[in-house]
Design a protein around this motif. Sequence first.
Motif, PDB file in Angstrom:
ATOM      1  N   UNK A   8       0.809  -1.202   0.000  1.00 31.47           N
ATOM      2  CA  UNK A   8       0.000   0.000   0.000  1.00 31.47           C
ATOM      3  C   UNK A   8       0.849   1.262   0.000  1.00 31.47           C
ATOM      4  N   UNK A   9       0.185   2.400  -0.119  1.00 33.79           N
ATOM      5  CA  UNK A   9       0.892   3.658  -0.095  1.00 33.79           C
ATOM      6  C   UNK A   9       0.040   4.770  -0.660  1.00 33.79           C
ATOM      7  N   UNK A  10       0.590   5.969  -0.721  1.00 30.81           N
ATOM      8  CA  UNK A  10      -0.133   7.103  -1.306  1.00 30.81           C
ATOM      9  C   UNK A  10       0.091   7.154  -2.818  1.00 30.81           C
ATOM     10  N   UNK A  11      -0.992   7.307  -3.550  1.00 33.92           N
ATOM     11  CA  UNK A  11      -0.933   7.429  -5.003  1.00 33.92           C
ATOM     12  C   UNK A  11      -1.919   8.496  -5.446  1.00 33.92           C
ATOM     13  N   UNK A  12      -1.893   8.786  -6.733  1.00 35.02           N
ATOM     14  CA  UNK A  12      -2.833   9.756  -7.285  1.00 35.02           C
ATOM     15  C   UNK A  12      -3.886   9.045  -8.141  1.00 35.02           C
ATOM     16  N   UNK A  13      -4.954   9.728  -8.392  1.00 32.91           N
ATOM     17  CA  UNK A  13      -6.021   9.184  -9.227  1.00 32.91           C
ATOM     18  C   UNK A  13      -5.458   8.695 -10.554  1.00 32.91           C
ATOM     19  N   UNK A  14      -5.854   7.475 -10.916  1.00 30.00           N
ATOM     20  CA  UNK A  14      -5.392   6.890 -12.166  1.00 30.00           C
ATOM     21  C   UNK A  14      -4.154   6.030 -12.039  1.00 30.00           C
ATOM     22  N   UNK A  15      -3.486   6.104 -10.902  1.00 28.01           N
ATOM     23  CA  UNK A  15      -2.279   5.300 -10.684  1.00 28.01           C
ATOM     24  C   UNK A  15      -2.637   3.844 -10.419  1.00 28.01           C
ATOM     25  N   UNK A  16      -1.592   3.025 -10.343  1.00 30.70           N
ATOM     26  CA  UNK A  16      -1.739   1.605 -10.056  1.00 30.70           C
ATOM     27  C   UNK A  16      -0.926   1.224  -8.829  1.00 30.70           C
ATOM     28  N   UNK A  17      -1.381   0.179  -8.156  1.00 37.26           N
ATOM     29  CA  UNK A  17      -0.664  -0.404  -7.038  1.00 37.26           C
ATOM     30  C   UNK A  17      -0.849  -1.912  -7.088  1.00 37.26           C
ATOM     31  N   UNK A  18       0.137  -2.638  -6.591  1.00 36.59           N
ATOM     32  CA  UNK A  18      -0.029  -4.075  -6.431  1.00 36.59           C
ATOM     33  C   UNK A  18       0.179  -4.427  -4.966  1.00 36.59           C
ATOM     34  N   UNK A  36      -9.078 -13.891   0.265  1.00 40.56           N
ATOM     35  CA  UNK A  36      -9.854 -12.710  -0.065  1.00 40.56           C
ATOM     36  C   UNK A  36      -9.139 -11.415   0.268  1.00 40.56           C
ATOM     37  N   UNK A  37      -9.546 -10.386  -0.432  1.00 41.73           N
ATOM     38  CA  UNK A  37      -9.139  -9.015  -0.108  1.00 41.73           C
ATOM     39  C   UNK A  37     -10.396  -8.244   0.286  1.00 41.73           C
ATOM     40  N   UNK A  38     -10.282  -7.563   1.398  1.00 33.01           N
ATOM     41  CA  UNK A  38     -11.342  -6.686   1.875  1.00 33.01           C
ATOM     42  C   UNK A  38     -10.719  -5.313   2.130  1.00 33.01           C
ATOM     43  N   UNK A  39     -11.574  -4.324   2.256  1.00 33.62           N
ATOM     44  CA  UNK A  39     -11.070  -2.993   2.577  1.00 33.62           C
ATOM     45  C   UNK A  39     -12.026  -2.303   3.540  1.00 33.62           C
ATOM     46  N   UNK A  40     -11.477  -1.374   4.272  1.00 36.42           N
ATOM     47  CA  UNK A  40     -12.284  -0.622   5.221  1.00 36.42           C
ATOM     48  C   UNK A  40     -11.826   0.830   5.232  1.00 36.42           C
ATOM     49  N   UNK A  41     -12.753   1.694   4.876  1.00 40.09           N
ATOM     50  CA  UNK A  41     -12.503   3.128   4.910  1.00 40.09           C
ATOM     51  C   UNK A  41     -12.952   3.667   6.264  1.00 40.09           C
ATOM     52  N   UNK A  91     -11.294   4.575  -3.537  1.00 38.25           N
ATOM     53  CA  UNK A  91     -10.597   3.325  -3.209  1.00 38.25           C
ATOM     54  C   UNK A  91      -9.739   3.476  -1.955  1.00 38.25           C
ATOM     55  N   UNK A  92      -9.659   4.679  -1.427  1.00 38.55           N
ATOM     56  CA  UNK A  92      -8.878   4.919  -0.223  1.00 38.55           C
ATOM     57  C   UNK A  92      -9.437   4.117   0.947  1.00 38.55           C
ATOM     58  N   UNK A  93      -8.584   3.300   1.538  1.00 36.48           N
ATOM     59  CA  UNK A  93      -9.007   2.427   2.637  1.00 36.48           C
ATOM     60  C   UNK A  93      -7.803   1.639   3.138  1.00 36.48           C
ATOM     61  N   UNK A  94      -7.997   0.974   4.250  1.00 36.15           N
ATOM     62  CA  UNK A  94      -7.048  -0.050   4.677  1.00 36.15           C
ATOM     63  C   UNK A  94      -7.469  -1.358   4.010  1.00 36.15           C
ATOM     64  N   UNK A  95      -6.551  -1.989   3.347  1.00 29.91           N
ATOM     65  CA  UNK A  95      -6.837  -3.227   2.633  1.00 29.91           C
ATOM     66  C   UNK A  95      -6.311  -4.410   3.453  1.00 29.91           C
ATOM     67  N   UNK A 121      -4.000   5.131  -0.078  1.00 27.54           N
ATOM     68  CA  UNK A 121      -4.555   6.481  -0.088  1.00 27.54           C
ATOM     69  C   UNK A 121      -4.446   7.036  -1.499  1.00 27.54           C
ATOM     70  N   UNK A 122      -5.593   7.354  -2.075  1.00 32.36           N
ATOM     71  CA  UNK A 122      -5.637   7.869  -3.439  1.00 32.36           C
ATOM     72  C   UNK A 122      -6.083   9.322  -3.390  1.00 32.36           C
ATOM     73  N   UNK A 123      -5.251  10.187  -3.875  1.00 31.12           N
ATOM     74  CA  UNK A 123      -5.586  11.608  -3.871  1.00 31.12           C
ATOM     75  C   UNK A 123      -5.994  12.050  -5.271  1.00 31.12           C
ATOM     76  N   UNK A 124      -6.846  13.053  -5.295  1.00 29.41           N
ATOM     77  CA  UNK A 124      -7.346  13.531  -6.591  1.00 29.41           C
ATOM     78  C   UNK A 124      -6.437  14.606  -7.165  1.00 29.41           C
TER      79      UNK A 124
END
Length: 124
Positions: A8-18, A36-41, A91-95, A121-124
Amino acid sequence: VQLQASGGGPVQTGDSLRLSCAASGRTLSNSRYDMGWFRQAPGKAREFVAVISWSVGSTTYSDSAKGRFTISRDITKNTVYLQMNNLRPEDTAVYYCAAGTGVPNTWYGSYGYWGQGTQVTVSS
């Protein structure tokens, strides 16, 4: 089963993460586990994202993940991945990654083993 999530980490809108989830303590080979993958905002309930059957590799996605996220597994590494493309602020959340054998496998209550979570964390 111990699960260690990372990526995880901070990214911007449109970016990718694995995201990665490494399992240890018990072999998953030939097991009936679903991963499974779950997330919680903040202030929201834990939400299903994606699941993969460890033994056969079948997958299920939430509507919000379909077309943007891909779950996969590497049996040799005992690791599950969540490739997330075209990320959005919502999509910002703890995964969290989880392992379980219950049904339905889209419900967090079906999972008995959980990783510690990784923040996205996805910033606009």
